[in-house]
Design an enzyme around this catalytic site. Structure first.
Site, PDB file in Angstrom:
ATOM      1  N   HIS A 244       0.821  -1.216   0.000  1.00  0.00           N
ATOM      2  CA  HIS A 244       0.000   0.000   0.000  1.00  0.00           C
ATOM      3  C   HIS A 244       0.850   1.258   0.000  1.00  0.00           C
ATOM      4  CE1 HIS A 244       0.390  -0.732   4.454  1.00  0.00           C
ATOM      5  NE2 HIS A 244       0.559   0.579   4.495  1.00  0.00           N
TER       6      HIS A 244
ATOM      7  N   HIS B   6       3.929   7.296   3.384  1.00  0.00           N
ATOM      8  CA  HIS B   6       4.878   6.179   3.361  1.00  0.00           C
ATOM      9  C   HIS B   6       4.525   5.185   2.260  1.00  0.00           C
ATOM     10  CE1 HIS B   6       1.689   4.554   6.082  1.00  0.00           C
ATOM     11  NE2 HIS B   6       1.996   3.396   5.535  1.00  0.00           N
TER      12      HIS B   6
ATOM     13  N   GLU C 261       7.567   1.262   5.141  1.00  0.00           N
ATOM     14  CA  GLU C 261       6.960   0.260   6.016  1.00  0.00           C
ATOM     15  C   GLU C 261       7.227  -1.114   5.404  1.00  0.00           C
ATOM     16  OE1 GLU C 261       2.732   0.760   6.468  1.00  0.00           O
ATOM     17  OE2 GLU C 261       2.524  -0.923   7.848  1.00  0.00           O
TER      18      GLU C 261
HETATM   19 CO    CO Z   1       0.952   1.675   6.213  1.00  0.00          CO
END
Ligand code: CO
Length: 146
Positions: free
Chosen positions: A8, A88, A137
């Site tokens: 994502h 992110h 991440e």
């Molecule tokens: Co995230």
């Protein structure tokens, strides 16, 4: 490091409700999940699906992030970017602990211990200054999806 799927893109927003309208009406998103609170991270989160290649169920998602009262990191991001913006990128890995060890061997600053993230699987973040300016991440692939 075993690079996996781009799971994502994290997008900070002052209003998930307004962002849902944007992704639905401007971007044509047809699968927008129910927003939920992650109280231990002081955020409200909402996932927007993009279609996967060749009809795959799991495309890359947009993770809308709105600060809850008491939040400092997303709130200060929104002070610098009042309209919101990309916060992110999240990549999947097969083994979260192996990935953490590999980043650390390379001298990358891992921010805290692996913890349960918004998808219910273990995640950690790597400092943007060690990652070409991108808060990164790393997420273990959900069980059954290896
Ligand atoms: Co995230």
């Amino acid at each position: 490091m075993k690079l996996g799927r781009l799971n994502h893109v994290g997008v900070a927003t002052p209003s998930i409700a307004d962002s849902i309208v944007h992704y639905r009406d401007v971007m044509g998103a047809t699968k927008i999940h129910e927003p939920f609170d992650l109280p231990d991270q002081w955020v409200k989160v909402c996932f927007v699906d993009t279609p996967g290649p060749d009809g795959a169920l799991r495309g890359t998602q947009i993770e809308l992030i709105e600060p809850l009262p008491g939040n400092t990191s997303i709130a200060s991001f929104l002070e610098k970017n009042p309209a919101g913006g990309q916060h992110h990128l999240c990549y999947e890995v097969p083994d979260i602990h192996a990935a953490k060890a590999e980043f650390e061997v390379m001298g990358k600053r891992v921010l805290g211990e692996p913890r349960i993230g918004a998808h219910g699987t273990l995640i950690f973040f790597v400092h943007p200054r060690d990652m070409q300016g991108i808060l990164t991440e790393i997420m273990e692939v959900p069980e059954g999806e290896h």
